[in-house]
Design an enzyme around this catalytic site. Sequence first.
Site, PDB file in Angstrom:
ATOM      1  N   SER A  52      54.721  42.274  40.853  1.00 10.11           N
ATOM      2  CA  SER A  52      54.617  42.728  39.473  1.00 10.11           C
ATOM      3  C   SER A  52      55.925  42.464  38.725  1.00 10.11           C
ATOM      4  CB  SER A  52      54.236  44.214  39.456  1.00 10.11           C
ATOM      5  OG  SER A  52      53.784  44.614  38.187  1.00 10.11           O
ATOM      6  N   ASP A 172      47.394  42.806  39.962  1.00 10.00           N
ATOM      7  CA  ASP A 172      48.738  43.259  40.319  1.00 10.00           C
ATOM      8  C   ASP A 172      49.016  43.274  41.827  1.00 10.00           C
ATOM      9  OD1 ASP A 172      51.161  44.731  40.589  1.00 10.00           O
ATOM     10  OD2 ASP A 172      50.757  45.751  38.696  1.00 10.00           O
TER      11      ASP A 172
END
Length: 262
Positions: A52, A172
């Site tokens: 991320s 993610d």
Amino acid sequence: MSFWSLAGKMQPVHLSFSACGFLGIYHLGAASAFCRHGPRLLKNVKAFAGASAGSLVASVLLTAPEKIEECSQFTCNFAEEVRQLSLGALTPGYDFTARLRRGLEATLPAEAHRLAHRRLHVSITHARSGRNCLVSSFPSREELIQVLLASSFVPIYAGLQPVEYKGQKWVDGGLTDSLPVLPLGRTVTISPFSGRPDICPQDGDQLGLSVNVANQDVTLSAANLVRLSQALFPPGPRTMQALHQRGFDDAVRFLRRENWFE
């Protein structure tokens, strides 16, 4: 753990940055400290990894370290933009991923994919199966950007349609491996959440308990609960600056402790 093996030879060193949303400003503070006071360490880093926001900082530190300060300003501006929206990034009509893409396109150099090939490991999560994948092959700059966007795509928060990469949908990387540790050698881990990483805040109100969240050991503390909220709903400019400074200071402390400080 020492950087040196029993044979007296230096083992491979890697840097890994955790998933953390807008707390990536902490990572940028640490990256700034590496550039200013740890050039000898950076010269010895074999690979960079992240999930991320951590993957974004890792990619810049590897391919365009001269733009770390510029990225810090971008992050503060991005955070303030989101903070001013009525529902933050969830505000109807706001395209979080498009905003992030513009930042990446303005930051990553034309040869970023070649510099990152086999040296940058980005954690992403397959949207359908939930399996994790560490991507380290980037045939083009566009594919590198796609992987970074996928690693940063928090479902619903960043949009409803996951990022497509090689014909598959990805989200993610922090959902399945929020702090990648690479094989062979020592992975120096960095996180804005208090816990067991090599570089992280140390809170005074710790309960002595920790929980493993997607391969990252996080301390149960009131401060970490605040940070979790700040990751998605960024604080004001003064707090963002304080987070950046804390990342810088914690990294300097690590460099001194490991005799890498210059």
